[in-house]
Design an enzyme around this catalytic site. Structure first.
Site, short mmCIF file in Angstrom:
data_model
loop_
_atom_site.label_atom_id
_atom_site.label_comp_id
_atom_site.label_asym_id
_atom_site.label_seq_id
_atom_site.Cartn_x
_atom_site.Cartn_y
_atom_site.Cartn_z
N SER A 14 92.62 19.85 -35.39
CA SER A 14 91.18 19.65 -35.34
C SER A 14 90.91 18.30 -34.69
CB SER A 14 90.61 19.67 -36.77
OG SER A 14 89.42 18.91 -36.82
N ASN A 35 86.27 57.92 -2.30
CA ASN A 35 86.15 58.48 -3.64
C ASN A 35 87.48 58.99 -4.18
OD1 ASN A 35 83.54 57.92 -3.10
ND2 ASN A 35 82.81 60.04 -3.05
N GLU A 65 93.14 33.82 -34.91
CA GLU A 65 91.68 33.99 -34.90
C GLU A 65 91.23 34.54 -33.54
OE1 GLU A 65 90.06 30.49 -37.72
OE2 GLU A 65 91.32 29.86 -36.07
N1 ARG Z 1 84.47 50.38 -4.45
C1 ARG Z 1 84.25 51.72 -4.83
C2 ARG Z 1 84.65 51.93 -6.31
O1 ARG Z 1 85.36 51.13 -6.81
C3 ARG Z 1 85.05 52.65 -3.96
C4 ARG Z 1 84.44 53.97 -3.79
C5 ARG Z 1 83.23 53.88 -2.95
N2 ARG Z 1 82.70 55.20 -2.73
C6 ARG Z 1 81.45 55.37 -2.27
N3 ARG Z 1 81.06 56.61 -2.16
N4 ARG Z 1 80.65 54.37 -2.02
O2 ARG Z 1 84.25 52.88 -6.91
#
Ligand code: ARG
Length: 453
Positions: free
Chosen positions: A276, A109, A289
């Site tokens: 085209s 995390n 575009e």
């Molecule tokens: N692949 C996860 C993401 O991009 C990484 C973090 C995963 N954390 C967890 N608690 N499963 O967010």
């Protein structure tokens, strides 16, 4: 091998695995992930968790993994769930058990938030330099335009004559604000989440300020719960990118119009237009575009991420894994778009005679009102007198400069023979010489300001 198999009795369902994996998206953060791990290993060493040899072996192993990535030799295996697990798995292959100590006091995390921010800190200058090149192309075009006149529009109706140079530069300033926004954003991206653990903080006694500095961050985050869930920086980045997309789209829309036969103000070079398959005569402004079209997609990525963030429970939720794709996609789009726009602008041909021919004397009706203001009549009155002049000319099917002086004087006795000078568009432009106006001198000053002279 997953990093979390211990408490599970069966493997993850195959389709659930496909849903869960983020490797196809996050593998582009490989270098950031390894650099983050190198710094974390050093912190673990300093905290006494890694012995000298363990640290040396992890550092050496990570260097090898990095080389494998930079030389394109790294091979993923089926069980690599995301970039973090892939790097750690490979480290384990290379150095064995010592690799298992690297994740001490760290979570994916805080790791993923760190990698993502590091990636962005590198992407911002890339975007800025591509933006600056488009700005440079606009300034070059403005300088090359000299005193070329063009009709200025409001409501897409001919309004007042302007200098083409002024019009080019009107697209410079929005991109300047975009650059400034990206620079401002850097301060908020440059906050290190690593050392926040999964959510509650790390038990490792780590100097997070030094850790931040070593990874190129300005400072460490101050609240671990916030640090692992904060994706404001991603939303802001996407807003900045989308705003660039919108500015390019507005420019593109005008180029599309001005290259049409109806306007015929510009012609695109063959290198930046397409044909085209059916109509041999066609020369299409596809790149502009597509610019317009891609702005729409970018708005979608921004709204998508904002919707993902709305109402997430504290702290990390897997929804957050959806954050990278839109950011990468918007970046890739802009890094393709910006150089194409710069090239197309630098090579287009201007048709001054077509622009001049689109300026008619009714566009100087405001100057007519101003003429009477100079004779002491209040603008509200002169505006209505000038309107009556326009109506009279239309009724008589004459241009304003063809209407006889008596007709002018019948509507207002203050009109004199010099009234016809009002219909010179150069004079109209040159009168607008306050800062930011379209006069040649004002535009020259604008360019000086841009160049910091
Ligand atoms: N692949 C996860 C993401 O991009 C990484 C973090 C995963 N954390 C967890 N608690 N499963 O967010």
């Amino acid at each position: 091998m997953t990093l979390w198999g211990g408490r599970f009795s069966t493997k993850l369902n195959e389709q659930a695995w496909d849903l869960n994996t983020s490797l196809p998206v996050d593998q582009r953060m490989a270098i950031q992930d390894i650099d983050g791990s190198l710094a974390w290993a050093k912190a673990l060493h300093q905290a006494g968790i890694l012995q000298d040899e363990e640290h040396a072996s992890i550092a050496l192993g990570l260097d090898t993994v990095k080389k494998e990535f930079t030389s394109g030799k790294f091979s993923f295996v089926e069980s690599d769930e995301d970039i973090h697990t892939a790097v750690e798995r490979r480290l384990m292959d290379l150095i064995g058990a010592a690799a298992g100590k690297l994740h001490t006091g760290r979570s994916r995390n805080d790791q993923v938030a760190t990698d993502f921010r590091m990636w962005m800190l590198q992407a911002i200058p890339d975007l800025e330099s591509a933006l600056k090149d488009v700005q440079a192309s606009l300034v070059e075009n403005a300088e090359a335009a000299g005193k070329t006149l063009m009709p200025g529009y409001t409501h897409l109706q001919r309004a007042q004559p302007i200098l083409l140079s002024h019009w080019w530069l009107s697209h410079y300033w929005p991109l300047q604000r975009d650059c400034e926004r990206l620079t401002d954003l850097t301060e908020r991206v440059s906050v290190l989440p690593l050392g926040s653990g999964a959510l509650a903080g790390t038990p490792v006694s780590v100097n997070r300020t030094a850790l931040a500095k070593s990874l190129g961050f300005a400072k460490p985050s101050q609240n671990s719960l916030d640090a692992v869930s904060d994706r404001d920086f991603a939303a802001e980045y996407l807003f900045c990118a989308t705003m660039v997309g919108i500015h390019l789209s507005k420019l593109a829309e005008q180029v599309v119009l001005y290259t049409s036969s109806e306007f015929g103000f510009f012609e695109l070079s063959d290198a930046f237009s397409t044909g085209s398959s059916l109509m041999p005569q066609k020369k299409n402004p596809d790149v502009f575009e597509l610019t317009r079209g891609k702005a729409g997609t970018m708005i979608g990525t921004l709204t998508g991420l904002l919707a993902t963030l709305k109402g997430l429970p504290s702290t990390y939720d897997k929804d957050l894994q959806e954050d990278k794709q839109p950011v990468f996609q918007a970046t890739d789009t802009l890094l393709v778009l910006l150089p194409v726009i710069a090239g197309a602008l630098r090579t287009l041909t201007i048709k001054p005679e077509r622009m001049r021919a689109a300026i008619d004397s009714t566009m100087m009706a405001t100057d007519l009102a101003d003429y009477l203001v100079n004779k002491g009549i209040p603008f509200r009155e002169t505006h209505s007198i000038a309107g009556l002049v326009v109506r009279e000319a239309m009724e008589k099917k004459l241009r304003l400069e063809e209407l006889p002086l008596e007709a002018y004087q019948a509507l207002c006795p203050a009109f004199e023979a010099d009234v016809y000078q009002v219909f010179d568009p150069i004079k109209s432009v040159e009168k607008r010489n306050a800062i930011g106006g379209t006069s040649f001198q004002s535009v020259k000053n604008q360019i000086k300001k841009i160049k910091g002279e």
